[in-house]
Scaffold this active site. Sequence first.
Site: not given
Length: 302
Positions: A80-82, A84
């Site tokens: 859920y990386s912002g 990325l």
Amino acid sequence: MYPAAGGPPDVPGPLRVALPSPLTEVPDDRFTRRGLRLLLKRDDLLHPDLPGNKWRKLVPNLMAARQDGHSTLLTFGGAYSGHLRATAAAGRLLGLATVGVVRGEELADRPLNTSLARCVADGMRLHFVARAHYRRRADPAYAAELCARLGLPGGVHVVPEGGSNAHAVRGCAALGRELAGHADVAAVACGTGGTLAGLAADGPPAIGVPVLRGGFLGAEVARLQCEAFGGPRGTWRLEERFHCGGYARGTPGLERFATDFEDRHGMPLERVYVAKLLLGITTLAEEGAFAPGTRVAVVVTG
């Protein structure tokens, strides 16, 4: 401070923003009855695809990649990386290829969540790795192995998890300069520590509120400042009590606080970072941690 017309000189057109970001005072009786002023630094409004500290950390890395003639960005993140998502968007805007190394090999056989689907829609190639391998993400030799395994061409610019490196820290120092003279204390949520390392360097005394458990961030912030500036710089501290169970986790108390803040001020609160930050700073205010008259600036990273 950067020129108001877009940040560091020569920022590519698709990434140019208006600086400084808004600093807005929010009347809140939990602060005002103690003689405090709550200011929100709305970095979430900087750029529609690279909000807040993502813009401040990624733009210096992107400029370094372009200056070195690199055409591909390789970076790391969770499901859920912002970071990325922001890297994928930046690659689309600048015409750079992007590769995201995602923690969790088991995710490769599952439908993509909305965050990873957005990365793919923006052109990012995803590579899922076992968690044991992901722990090597800071090892340059591992990045070289990945490039060889994935058949990536020469000219790959490696951006660390969360975008936090010396380029990013120096970029976030501008955030501190924007707050200097306007706030007595600045506070920011922390994932990898890069924003706090830069904010504290040239700004008012800073408080970092980690959103992960583990107690490792103090050493990481110190390391990043040494990498960026050659040694410690500015005044900062961490408040470790408000992670609410860890990254992307929450508690009923956090949800009650966030809902109440939204009702009071009509402002949606992002739950992974911003809600925990505001919970922590509001708790500190109610505990008497700040002297009357203190201007407390909270960086809303989005």
